[in-house]
Structure formats: structure tokens, C-alpha cells
Design a protein around this motif. Structure first.
Motif, PDB file in Angstrom:
ATOM      1  N   THR A   1       0.847  -1.187   0.000  1.00  0.00           N
ATOM      2  CA  THR A   1       0.000   0.000   0.000  1.00  0.00           C
ATOM      3  C   THR A   1       0.879   1.232   0.000  1.00  0.00           C
ATOM      4  O   THR A   1       2.080   1.171   0.222  1.00  0.00           O
ATOM      5  CB  THR A   1      -0.906   0.029   1.253  1.00  0.00           C
ATOM      6  OG1 THR A   1      -0.078   0.196   2.400  1.00  0.00           O
ATOM      7  CG2 THR A   1      -1.707  -1.254   1.389  1.00  0.00           C
ATOM      8  N   LEU A   2       0.258   2.392  -0.258  1.00  0.00           N
ATOM      9  CA  LEU A   2       1.026   3.614  -0.314  1.00  0.00           C
ATOM     10  C   LEU A   2       1.638   3.969   1.028  1.00  0.00           C
ATOM     11  O   LEU A   2       2.755   4.447   1.108  1.00  0.00           O
ATOM     12  CB  LEU A   2       0.117   4.758  -0.777  1.00  0.00           C
ATOM     13  CG  LEU A   2      -0.229   4.755  -2.265  1.00  0.00           C
ATOM     14  CD1 LEU A   2      -1.286   5.793  -2.546  1.00  0.00           C
ATOM     15  CD2 LEU A   2       1.000   5.014  -3.095  1.00  0.00           C
TER      16      LEU A   2
ATOM     17  N   ASP B   1      -1.344 -12.424 -22.414  1.00  0.00           N
ATOM     18  CA  ASP B   1      -1.664 -11.041 -22.737  1.00  0.00           C
ATOM     19  C   ASP B   1      -0.959 -10.033 -21.853  1.00  0.00           C
ATOM     20  O   ASP B   1      -0.660  -8.939 -22.297  1.00  0.00           O
ATOM     21  CB  ASP B   1      -3.179 -10.803 -22.649  1.00  0.00           C
ATOM     22  CG  ASP B   1      -3.898 -11.326 -23.877  1.00  0.00           C
ATOM     23  OD1 ASP B   1      -3.521 -10.921 -24.985  1.00  0.00           O
ATOM     24  OD2 ASP B   1      -4.821 -12.135 -23.733  1.00  0.00           O
ATOM     25  N   GLY B   2      -0.732 -10.332 -20.615  1.00  0.00           N
ATOM     26  CA  GLY B   2      -0.110  -9.324 -19.773  1.00  0.00           C
ATOM     27  C   GLY B   2       0.287  -9.843 -18.410  1.00  0.00           C
ATOM     28  O   GLY B   2      -0.143 -10.904 -17.960  1.00  0.00           O
ATOM     29  N   MET B   3       1.135  -9.049 -17.741  1.00  0.00           N
ATOM     30  CA  MET B   3       1.648  -9.378 -16.419  1.00  0.00           C
ATOM     31  C   MET B   3       1.748  -8.106 -15.592  1.00  0.00           C
ATOM     32  O   MET B   3       2.041  -7.037 -16.138  1.00  0.00           O
ATOM     33  CB  MET B   3       3.052  -9.979 -16.511  1.00  0.00           C
ATOM     34  CG  MET B   3       3.158 -11.305 -17.222  1.00  0.00           C
ATOM     35  SD  MET B   3       4.902 -11.734 -17.483  1.00  0.00           S
ATOM     36  CE  MET B   3       4.814 -13.515 -17.541  1.00  0.00           C
ATOM     37  N   VAL B   4       1.525  -8.223 -14.300  1.00  0.00           N
ATOM     38  CA  VAL B   4       1.850  -7.165 -13.355  1.00  0.00           C
ATOM     39  C   VAL B   4       2.869  -7.737 -12.379  1.00  0.00           C
ATOM     40  O   VAL B   4       2.630  -8.782 -11.765  1.00  0.00           O
ATOM     41  CB  VAL B   4       0.611  -6.657 -12.593  1.00  0.00           C
ATOM     42  CG1 VAL B   4       0.995  -5.523 -11.649  1.00  0.00           C
ATOM     43  CG2 VAL B   4      -0.476  -6.191 -13.569  1.00  0.00           C
ATOM     44  N   TRP B   5       3.997  -7.043 -12.240  1.00  0.00           N
ATOM     45  CA  TRP B   5       5.092  -7.475 -11.373  1.00  0.00           C
ATOM     46  C   TRP B   5       5.212  -6.545 -10.180  1.00  0.00           C
ATOM     47  O   TRP B   5       4.822  -5.375 -10.240  1.00  0.00           O
ATOM     48  CB  TRP B   5       6.418  -7.423 -12.133  1.00  0.00           C
ATOM     49  CG  TRP B   5       6.514  -8.314 -13.323  1.00  0.00           C
ATOM     50  CD1 TRP B   5       6.140  -8.019 -14.609  1.00  0.00           C
ATOM     51  CD2 TRP B   5       7.039  -9.636 -13.349  1.00  0.00           C
ATOM     52  NE1 TRP B   5       6.404  -9.081 -15.432  1.00  0.00           N
ATOM     53  CE2 TRP B   5       6.964 -10.088 -14.686  1.00  0.00           C
ATOM     54  CE3 TRP B   5       7.585 -10.484 -12.380  1.00  0.00           C
ATOM     55  CZ2 TRP B   5       7.397 -11.356 -15.074  1.00  0.00           C
ATOM     56  CZ3 TRP B   5       8.020 -11.738 -12.763  1.00  0.00           C
ATOM     57  CH2 TRP B   5       7.914 -12.161 -14.093  1.00  0.00           C
TER      58      TRP B   5
ATOM     59  N   PRO C   1      -5.705   4.694  -2.818  1.00  0.00           N
ATOM     60  CA  PRO C   1      -5.393   5.038  -1.425  1.00  0.00           C
ATOM     61  C   PRO C   1      -5.578   3.879  -0.460  1.00  0.00           C
ATOM     62  O   PRO C   1      -5.102   3.944   0.674  1.00  0.00           O
ATOM     63  CB  PRO C   1      -6.383   6.173  -1.130  1.00  0.00           C
ATOM     64  CG  PRO C   1      -6.664   6.793  -2.453  1.00  0.00           C
ATOM     65  CD  PRO C   1      -6.675   5.638  -3.416  1.00  0.00           C
ATOM     66  N   TRP C   2      -6.253   2.797  -0.902  1.00  0.00           N
ATOM     67  CA  TRP C   2      -6.495   1.651  -0.026  1.00  0.00           C
ATOM     68  C   TRP C   2      -5.601   0.470  -0.343  1.00  0.00           C
ATOM     69  O   TRP C   2      -5.712  -0.580   0.258  1.00  0.00           O
ATOM     70  CB  TRP C   2      -7.970   1.251  -0.121  1.00  0.00           C
ATOM     71  CG  TRP C   2      -8.859   2.415   0.163  1.00  0.00           C
ATOM     72  CD1 TRP C   2      -9.195   2.925   1.394  1.00  0.00           C
ATOM     73  CD2 TRP C   2      -9.466   3.266  -0.801  1.00  0.00           C
ATOM     74  NE1 TRP C   2      -9.985   4.035   1.240  1.00  0.00           N
ATOM     75  CE2 TRP C   2     -10.178   4.273  -0.089  1.00  0.00           C
ATOM     76  CE3 TRP C   2      -9.500   3.290  -2.194  1.00  0.00           C
ATOM     77  CZ2 TRP C   2     -10.893   5.277  -0.726  1.00  0.00           C
ATOM     78  CZ3 TRP C   2     -10.220   4.297  -2.825  1.00  0.00           C
ATOM     79  CH2 TRP C   2     -10.908   5.268  -2.097  1.00  0.00           C
ATOM     80  N   GLY C   3      -4.709   0.609  -1.339  1.00  0.00           N
ATOM     81  CA  GLY C   3      -3.704  -0.416  -1.586  1.00  0.00           C
ATOM     82  C   GLY C   3      -3.944  -1.336  -2.752  1.00  0.00           C
ATOM     83  O   GLY C   3      -3.050  -2.079  -3.132  1.00  0.00           O
ATOM     84  N   SER C   4      -5.145  -1.352  -3.313  1.00  0.00           N
ATOM     85  CA  SER C   4      -5.385  -2.189  -4.490  1.00  0.00           C
ATOM     86  C   SER C   4      -4.891  -1.468  -5.740  1.00  0.00           C
ATOM     87  O   SER C   4      -4.466  -0.315  -5.682  1.00  0.00           O
ATOM     88  CB  SER C   4      -6.874  -2.526  -4.604  1.00  0.00           C
ATOM     89  OG  SER C   4      -7.642  -1.335  -4.666  1.00  0.00           O
ATOM     90  N   LEU C   5      -4.948  -2.164  -6.871  1.00  0.00           N
ATOM     91  CA  LEU C   5      -4.455  -1.610  -8.115  1.00  0.00           C
ATOM     92  C   LEU C   5      -5.615  -1.182  -9.009  1.00  0.00           C
ATOM     93  O   LEU C   5      -6.684  -1.795  -9.004  1.00  0.00           O
ATOM     94  CB  LEU C   5      -3.618  -2.635  -8.870  1.00  0.00           C
ATOM     95  CG  LEU C   5      -2.422  -3.248  -8.159  1.00  0.00           C
ATOM     96  CD1 LEU C   5      -1.692  -4.196  -9.097  1.00  0.00           C
ATOM     97  CD2 LEU C   5      -1.485  -2.179  -7.637  1.00  0.00           C
ATOM     98  N   VAL C   6      -5.374  -0.157  -9.803  1.00  0.00           N
ATOM     99  CA  VAL C   6      -6.251   0.196 -10.908  1.00  0.00           C
ATOM    100  C   VAL C   6      -5.411   0.144 -12.170  1.00  0.00           C
ATOM    101  O   VAL C   6      -4.326   0.738 -12.242  1.00  0.00           O
ATOM    102  CB  VAL C   6      -6.891   1.583 -10.718  1.00  0.00           C
ATOM    103  CG1 VAL C   6      -7.552   2.061 -12.006  1.00  0.00           C
ATOM    104  CG2 VAL C   6      -7.926   1.544  -9.593  1.00  0.00           C
TER     105      VAL C   6
ATOM    106  N   SER D   1      -7.911  -4.354  -9.597  1.00  0.00           N
ATOM    107  CA  SER D   1      -7.191  -5.614  -9.457  1.00  0.00           C
ATOM    108  C   SER D   1      -6.464  -5.644  -8.129  1.00  0.00           C
ATOM    109  O   SER D   1      -5.730  -4.718  -7.795  1.00  0.00           O
ATOM    110  CB  SER D   1      -6.184  -5.770 -10.608  1.00  0.00           C
ATOM    111  OG  SER D   1      -5.488  -6.986 -10.505  1.00  0.00           O
ATOM    112  N   THR D   2      -6.678  -6.702  -7.370  1.00  0.00           N
ATOM    113  CA  THR D   2      -5.984  -6.882  -6.098  1.00  0.00           C
ATOM    114  C   THR D   2      -5.091  -8.109  -6.171  1.00  0.00           C
ATOM    115  O   THR D   2      -5.589  -9.206  -6.421  1.00  0.00           O
ATOM    116  CB  THR D   2      -6.988  -7.069  -4.938  1.00  0.00           C
ATOM    117  OG1 THR D   2      -7.844  -5.942  -4.862  1.00  0.00           O
ATOM    118  CG2 THR D   2      -6.255  -7.245  -3.621  1.00  0.00           C
ATOM    119  N   PRO D   3      -3.787  -7.968  -5.982  1.00  0.00           N
ATOM    120  CA  PRO D   3      -2.960  -9.169  -5.873  1.00  0.00           C
ATOM    121  C   PRO D   3      -3.514 -10.060  -4.758  1.00  0.00           C
ATOM    122  O   PRO D   3      -3.572  -9.668  -3.601  1.00  0.00           O
ATOM    123  CB  PRO D   3      -1.581  -8.616  -5.514  1.00  0.00           C
ATOM    124  CG  PRO D   3      -1.586  -7.236  -6.093  1.00  0.00           C
ATOM    125  CD  PRO D   3      -2.985  -6.739  -5.893  1.00  0.00           C
TER     126      PRO D   3
END
Length: 478
Positions: A29-30, A358-362, A406-411, A425-427
């Protein structure tokens, strides 16, 4: 280098697969970030409900959410009277105590009627005319435009970038164009710092950060490293790191030092397999590696200003890890996210036995010096066909820009082959659509949350629209 895939992936953790899903893990999170950990459940946020079609045919949103159009290329106006430039891309949002201040990129590669006008004091290269650059928009709490002005001009193909801890924006040129004496009087492919106050402008290339097709970047918590992505092919691009000299911390006056081409060190990432050798391309990795930490090495780039050879071409295959479309980058206190938009087998620059996806988030951990795959988009033929809004709201591909809420998940902003979405998207959990472009097939760009969590700003690149989206974000993300 020949690759024994089984050797590279030996001992990899098994993980969940599926369109837009990640394996179980905790989330940086931030404010208080930690790297994703295996076998540590993370509470999945409440699912966003199905999107509701917009009667105006612009944005489909969940019930209870609404949008305001902040700017529209060619229609809204700058304070100096010119029309708002087009090709909206990366954003960063700040706060002046009363209004939001949105610094916005314009990904324009040459002189055009809807380019960023060359306002005196903001111009880097007078030869390019009205081309790329950044504008700054003052926006009130209700999403209304209170004025727009030029932050930097005379640059080219301003794609994404990254915010600084001291409240400025580092805008990235996605080009390697050299001076030609006519339409380009200076070399391009640099990072520039942009201020939001409407008065400060230093259109100076930060040559220490390399000259190449930049995409995005993030500064670490210690202010001693900058992580940067490259969207390029022939060969595929790289993920870079700039490191400050010993005892130096980045700050508001660092642009003067970063303008020196040899200031600090500049390196490219190598993800190491089980045998200690670099994995040549992220295309070899798949959902079976979700949340498995890979060790990382950093390889010096000999000539970061790419005087005669592009940065990525200076490093031999097999010494670094390449990726088709290294895109969005966003930092937390403990690490940095970076997105690979896609890596399909059979496409340019990929070996025949690459794994189609198609894609990855690292997520790269500063402390552990490891990188983990936290979200994976398998090859999704379903996103390339079919009809109906409901159909497209469950088939995602091509993640691009990324931000942390602000809550730690991804957009994530989707730049895929079918309908374009904004995704939550939430890891550790699934991915949900939170907006769909009903206007056309243009990509979404530059998602940026206001620090108070009230507003998500986002762009549709063509015809050039900026939206302020409001609603009960906390009900789904907090």
C-alpha cells in the motif's frame, strides 16, 4: 542463449490462473507497504457490480458512480486561448489546498493543430512546433475545470511518467528521435520535470535517466533510486534503474544534477532463474510462477545517452531480461509495480516456444531485491471477438498504465484488442471492470486517484477526453 525452461522454472510455486486473476498474497500500500507473500491470504475486496450502459454512449460505470468531462481536445480551452491539446495519456494528481491539480501528458509525435502550443518559457525544442508536452488542469472538488495551462512544450510523444515526493511530475518521451536540423533541433527520448504551479518551468532533459523510448517511472522511498520502463521492440524493451551517487538524495533541485548525463549509475534488470542465469524474456514465465520471488541482477548500460546505439541494443540477449511492452510503473513505500502489456507467441521478437499471454503485473521489492509476478492475464482469444457490452465486461487483456489506490489495491488501464476497460485488481483476488469505453475502441490512459480517495481521474486517448469519476469507492476498495 538457449533456454532450458524446466531448469529456469524448477521449484516454481503453483498459482491460480484465469482471466485477470492473481494468486493469494498480501498487497503493498502507499502508506505501509509490504511485498506480496506466498500463502498469506489477502481479503478480496467487495466485487464491483456489473456496469450500466451510459445513455450518452460514453462511459459505462457501476451503479452509484458518475463521471464529469473535465477536458475535451479541441473544445475546452487553455487560459491562453488555444484549444485543449489531444492524445491525452499519463496523469498525476496533486492538491493545492483548494482544488485538484492534474498534470497531463499529450502523446503527440509532431507538429499538429491540436498539439501543445509552444508557450514562452516552457519550450524544449522549438523545431517541433505544437507537438507533445504537458498541460496542467485545475479541477474543483466536483470535477469542474477551473483552468488549464501549459506545463512543458516542445517535447515529443509524452506517454506516461511518474510523480515525485516533492509534488512534481516526471514526464517521459516515448521516442528515440534524433535532431535532424528541421523538425527536430534537439535529440529526444528523455525525461523532463514538470511543475503544477503555472509559473515554474525548466524544460531541461534529465539525461542521467537515459535516452530511449520511455514509458513510466517511480522514485523509491529513500529517494536514491528511480525505476523506469521501456516500451520498444526490435529487440524488446527493458526495465531500468537509476541509482544516486553515495550520500545523495533526490529533491526539488535535483533536475540540475540529473541533467548531467553521467550523474549516478544507470542499469537494466536481469531476472535470474534457478541456474543463476538471466531469463531472456518475461514471455517464458506464466501463471505457475505467480508470487514466486525471483532474484534480480542489474547490468550497467555502457552509453545511456545512446549516441550511436540504442540503450537496449547495447546489452546482448541473455544478459538481461526483455519484455514486450514494459508499460506502467507505480511505486509504494516498499517496492514498485511494473506492467508488461502483452507477450504472445508468434509476435515479433519472441521465440517460437514462448508462452502465449496477454499481460503481467510485477512487484519488485526494494528490501528483498526480488521480483514477483502478482497478476497474470493469459492469452485471451475471447477478448478479440464476441458482441455485447456484458460479454466484454468479463474478458480482459492488455493491461497498460497502473496506479495504486489510497487503499492499496491496483487500478489498471486496459489497452487491448476489444472493448477498453478500467480495471480494479488486487494481488490475491480477482479483477473487476469499473469502467468501459462505449465511445470507441481507443485505450484508457493515466488512471490517477486523488489522495482523499474521492475522485478517479482517467483519460480516453482519442478523441482526447479527461474524466473525473466519483462514487462510493470505499464500499468496494477500502
Amino acid at each position: 542463449m538457449s533456454l532450458d525452461r524446466r531448469s529456469v522454472l524448477r521449484g516454481a510455486a503453483a498459482g491460480a490462473t484465469g482471466v485477470g486473476f492473481a494468486a493469494v498474497g498480501s498487497v503493498p500500500t502507499l502508506a505501509e507497504a509490504t511485498p506480496a507473500r506466498r500463502h498469506t491470504p489477502y481479503p478480496v475486496n467487495r466485487p464491483f457490480p456489473p456496469l450500466v450502459d451510459d445513455p450518452k454512449g460514453v462511459l459505462a460505470l457501476p451503479p452509484g458512480f458518475k463521471y464529469t468531462v473535465v477536458t475535451k481536445a479541441g473544445e475546452t480551452k487553455l487560459k491562453t486561448g488555444q484549444p485543449t491539446p489531444g492524445a491525452h495519456d499519463g496523469n498525476a494528481v496533486f492538491n493545492d489546498g483548494r482544488n485538484y491539480l492534474l498534470i497531463q501528458n499529450h502523446e503527440i509525435g509532431g507538429n499538429t493543430a491540436l498539439g501543445v502550443p509552444p508557450i514562452e518559457g516552457t519550450v524544449y525544442d522549438a523545431g517541433v512546433g505544437s507537438a507533445g508536452g504537458c498541460t496542467v488542469i485545475s479541477i474543483d472538488r466536483d470535477g469542474r475545470n477551473r483552468g488549464e495551462w501549459v506545463g512543458i512544450s516542445g517535447t515529443l510523444t509524452n506517454c506516461a511518467g511518474g510523480h515525485t515526493p516533492w509534488g512534481t511530475w516526471l514526464t517521459c518521451e516515448e521516442t528515440e528521435g534524433r535532431a535532424n536540423g528541421t523538425t527536430r533541433l534537439k535529440d529526444h527520448g528523455y525525461v523532463f520535470e514538470v511543475w503544477a504551479d503555472g509559473e515554474t518551468a525548466h524544460p531541461v532533459p534529465l539525461k542521467a535517466l537515459g535516452r530511449y523510448a520511455h514509458e513510466a517511472l517511480a522514485i523509491d522511498k529513500s529517494r536514491t533510486h528511480i525505476y523506469l520502463s521501456e516500451d520498444a521492440s526490435g529487440p524488446n524493451g527493458l526495465f531500468y534503474r537509476w541509482t544516486a551517487p553515495a550520500g545523495y538524495r533526490l529533491g526539488p533541485r535535483s533536475w540540475k544534477d540529473l541533467a548531467k548525463v553521467d550523474f549516478g549509475t544507470f542499469e537494466a534488470m536481469a531476472i535470474l532463474g534457478d541456474d543463476g542465469q538471466p531469463i531472456p524474456d518475461v514471455a517464458y514465465l506464466t501463471s505457475a510462477q505467480l508470487l514466486r520471488p525471483f532474484r534480480v541482477a542489474w547490468v550497467p548500460v555502457p552509453d545511456r545517452d545512446a549516441v550511436s546505439v540504442s540503450c537496449r541494443k547495447q546489452l546482448a540477449d541473455g544478459t538481461v531480461t526483455r519484455g514486450k511492452k514494459f508499460e506502467g510503473v507505480f511505486g509504494t513505500d516498499e517496492g514498485v509495480y511494473v506492467v508488461n502489456s502483452y507477450a504472445k507467441s508468434g509476435t515479433t521478437d519472441l521465440p517460437a516456444d514462448a508462452i502465449p499471454h496477454d499481460g503481467m503485473v510485477w512487484f519488485y521489492s526494494y528490501k528483498a531485491k526480488t521480483i514477483q509476478l502478482v497478476t497474470y492475464f493469459p492469452e485471451n482469444a475471447a477478448a478479440d471477438k464476441g458482441t455485447g457490452a456484458k460479454y466484454f465486461d468479463y474478458n480482459f487483456d492488455g493491461p497498460d498504465n497502473v496506479t495504486v489506490t489510497p487503499w492499496g489495491s491496483l487500478v489498471l488501464a486496459e489497452d487491448g484488442n476489444a472493448s477498453s476497460h478500467i480495471l480494479s485488481s488486487t494481488p490475491g483476488g480477482p479483477t473487476y471492470a469499473i469502467a468501459r469505453n462505449m465511445l470507441n475502441d481507443s485505450e484508457f490512459c493515466g488512471p490517477a486517484f486523488s489522495a482523499d480517495g474521492r475522485v478517479l481521474f482517467v483519460n480516453i486517448q482519442s478523441p482526447g477526453l479527461t474524466f473525473a469519476i466519483t462514487g462510493p469507492w470505499r464500499d468496494y476498495l477500502a
